[in-house]
Structures are given as C-alpha cells and as structure tokens.
Design a protein around this motif. Structure first.
Motif, short mmCIF file in Angstrom:
data_model
loop_
_atom_site.label_atom_id
_atom_site.label_comp_id
_atom_site.label_asym_id
_atom_site.label_seq_id
_atom_site.Cartn_x
_atom_site.Cartn_y
_atom_site.Cartn_z
N ALA A 130 0.84 -1.21 0.00
CA ALA A 130 0.00 0.00 0.00
C ALA A 130 0.87 1.25 0.00
CB ALA A 130 -0.93 0.00 1.21
N GLU A 131 1.99 1.24 0.71
CA GLU A 131 2.90 2.39 0.73
C GLU A 131 3.55 2.60 -0.63
OE1 GLU A 131 5.55 1.80 4.02
OE2 GLU A 131 3.90 1.83 5.47
N VAL A 132 3.85 1.52 -1.35
CA VAL A 132 4.39 1.66 -2.71
C VAL A 132 3.34 2.28 -3.63
CG1 VAL A 132 5.21 0.40 -4.74
CG2 VAL A 132 6.07 -0.21 -2.47
N LEU A 133 2.11 1.81 -3.52
CA LEU A 133 1.03 2.35 -4.36
C LEU A 133 0.78 3.82 -4.07
CD1 LEU A 133 -1.46 -0.66 -4.21
CD2 LEU A 133 0.03 0.00 -6.11
N ALA A 134 1.06 4.27 -2.85
CA ALA A 134 0.89 5.67 -2.49
C ALA A 134 2.11 6.51 -2.87
CB ALA A 134 0.64 5.81 -0.99
N GLY A 135 3.16 5.86 -3.37
CA GLY A 135 4.36 6.59 -3.75
C GLY A 135 5.25 6.95 -2.58
N GLN A 136 5.06 6.31 -1.45
CA GLN A 136 5.84 6.63 -0.26
C GLN A 136 6.92 5.60 0.05
OE1 GLN A 136 3.01 7.29 2.87
NE2 GLN A 136 2.21 9.12 1.90
N ARG A 137 7.06 4.60 -0.78
CA ARG A 137 8.09 3.58 -0.61
C ARG A 137 8.57 3.15 -1.99
NH1 ARG A 137 9.78 0.27 3.38
NH2 ARG A 137 8.16 1.04 4.79
N ASP A 138 9.86 2.92 -2.10
CA ASP A 138 10.46 2.48 -3.36
C ASP A 138 10.08 1.02 -3.63
OD1 ASP A 138 12.03 2.21 -5.61
OD2 ASP A 138 13.92 2.05 -4.50
N PRO A 139 9.54 0.72 -4.82
CA PRO A 139 9.14 -0.67 -5.11
C PRO A 139 10.30 -1.66 -5.05
CG PRO A 139 8.61 0.79 -6.96
CD PRO A 139 9.23 1.62 -5.90
N GLU A 140 11.51 -1.20 -5.24
CA GLU A 140 12.67 -2.10 -5.21
C GLU A 140 12.91 -2.66 -3.81
OE1 GLU A 140 14.25 -3.32 -7.85
OE2 GLU A 140 12.78 -2.17 -8.98
N GLN A 141 12.39 -2.01 -2.79
CA GLN A 141 12.54 -2.53 -1.43
C GLN A 141 11.78 -3.83 -1.24
OE1 GLN A 141 11.28 0.59 1.19
NE2 GLN A 141 13.20 1.71 1.00
N LEU A 142 10.74 -4.06 -2.04
CA LEU A 142 9.94 -5.28 -1.92
C LEU A 142 10.36 -6.36 -2.91
CD1 LEU A 142 6.38 -3.78 -1.43
CD2 LEU A 142 8.09 -4.36 0.27
N ARG A 143 11.34 -6.09 -3.73
CA ARG A 143 11.76 -7.01 -4.80
C ARG A 143 12.01 -8.44 -4.32
NH1 ARG A 143 11.22 -9.78 -8.21
NH2 ARG A 143 12.57 -10.21 -9.94
N PRO A 144 12.67 -8.67 -3.18
CA PRO A 144 12.92 -10.06 -2.76
C PRO A 144 11.65 -10.86 -2.46
CG PRO A 144 14.33 -8.54 -1.54
CD PRO A 144 13.34 -7.71 -2.30
N TRP A 145 10.53 -10.21 -2.23
CA TRP A 145 9.29 -10.90 -1.87
C TRP A 145 8.28 -10.92 -3.01
CZ3 TRP A 145 11.74 -7.34 1.27
CH2 TRP A 145 12.41 -7.90 2.37
N LEU A 146 8.72 -10.57 -4.23
CA LEU A 146 7.81 -10.51 -5.37
C LEU A 146 8.30 -11.41 -6.49
CD1 LEU A 146 7.40 -6.63 -5.55
CD2 LEU A 146 5.71 -8.24 -4.71
N SER A 147 7.37 -12.08 -7.16
CA SER A 147 7.72 -12.82 -8.37
C SER A 147 7.96 -11.79 -9.47
CB SER A 147 6.58 -13.77 -8.76
OG SER A 147 5.46 -13.02 -9.21
N GLU A 148 8.45 -12.26 -10.60
CA GLU A 148 8.75 -11.35 -11.71
C GLU A 148 7.50 -10.61 -12.18
OE1 GLU A 148 11.39 -9.30 -13.61
OE2 GLU A 148 12.00 -11.04 -12.45
N GLY A 149 6.39 -11.33 -12.34
CA GLY A 149 5.14 -10.71 -12.79
C GLY A 149 4.57 -9.73 -11.78
#
Length: 128
Positions: A40-59
């Motif tokens: 939710a913080e990434v969607l609000a533009g308050q967190r860099d999406p790369e911080q969640l990269r280890p917990w996300l699949s490629e898609g």
C-alpha cells in the motif's frame, strides 16, 4: 531448539543450539498484513518498489512497478481491514481495505510460502 551434548573436561554438558533462522515459525496472520501495508505504501508513492523485490515474483514486480504512485497522497496509507484465506497449504489470498486519506481502496494479493519465505505472485488493484 535442539539440544546437543558437548564433551567437556568435567564431564558431558548439554548446550542449546538455536534453530536455523531461515526455518522460523510461519505466522501468516502477522507477516501478511505487514506485507500488505508495504505494498500500500508503494502504491501511495511513499516507498520504493525495489525494497519489496525479494518478496515478489517477476510478474508481481512488474505489476507493482506499473502501479507505483497511482494512489499518491500526502497522508500515509493505513490498512483498515485485512482478510486471509488459505485455500491450499502454503498458499494464501490476502484481501485488504486501505485508507488513502479520504478514499478507501481494495487491494488483493496472492502469496505462496516457498524456500522459507513468502513470495507474492499476483497483485490486484482497481488500477489497470
């Protein structure tokens, strides 16, 4: 925790060996709402999406990159409600209501438990 025996000058002594940290107890009711808040913080533009990269699949990573900042607001998003549905072992569907200032939005995630960690495979929002 396991117990092993140690040879010592004064006889055998037992010592505790901590369990492998990667094999910690799985707590979806604690881990998944926290992860939903981070998305939710990434969607609000308050967190860099790369911080969640280890917990996300490629898609899921691609999907999050496309939607990052789409709910931009000055206020920090707040997870209002979350529902967990474990239809299969090791698989969870997370649904949440997130408050973005005056607006409330729905957020859905599909996560699997693999290699001793949660991995988000699908993110769904009302933005395409």
């Amino acid at each position: 925790m396991t117990i092993t025996a140690d040879d010592h000058r004064h006889g055998r002594r037992k010592r505790r060996v901590p369990a492998c940290p990667a094999r910690r107890r799985v707590r979806p009711e604690r881990d998944l709402p926290r992860f939903t808040q981070l998305v939710a913080e990434v969607l609000a533009g308050q967190r860099d999406p790369e911080q969640l990269r280890p917990w996300l699949s490629e898609g899921a990573h691609r999907s999050l990159l496309l939607r990052a900042g789409c709910y931009a607001t000055r206020q920090r998003p707040r997870l209002r409600a979350v529902w967990l549905d474990g239809s299969q072992p090791g698989v969870a569907e997370v649904s949440g209501v997130v408050g973005y200032g005056e607006r409330h939005r729905a957020l859905a995630l599909r996560v699997v438990y693999a290699e001793y960690r949660w991995l988000c495979t699908h993110i769904e929002t009302d933005v395409r």
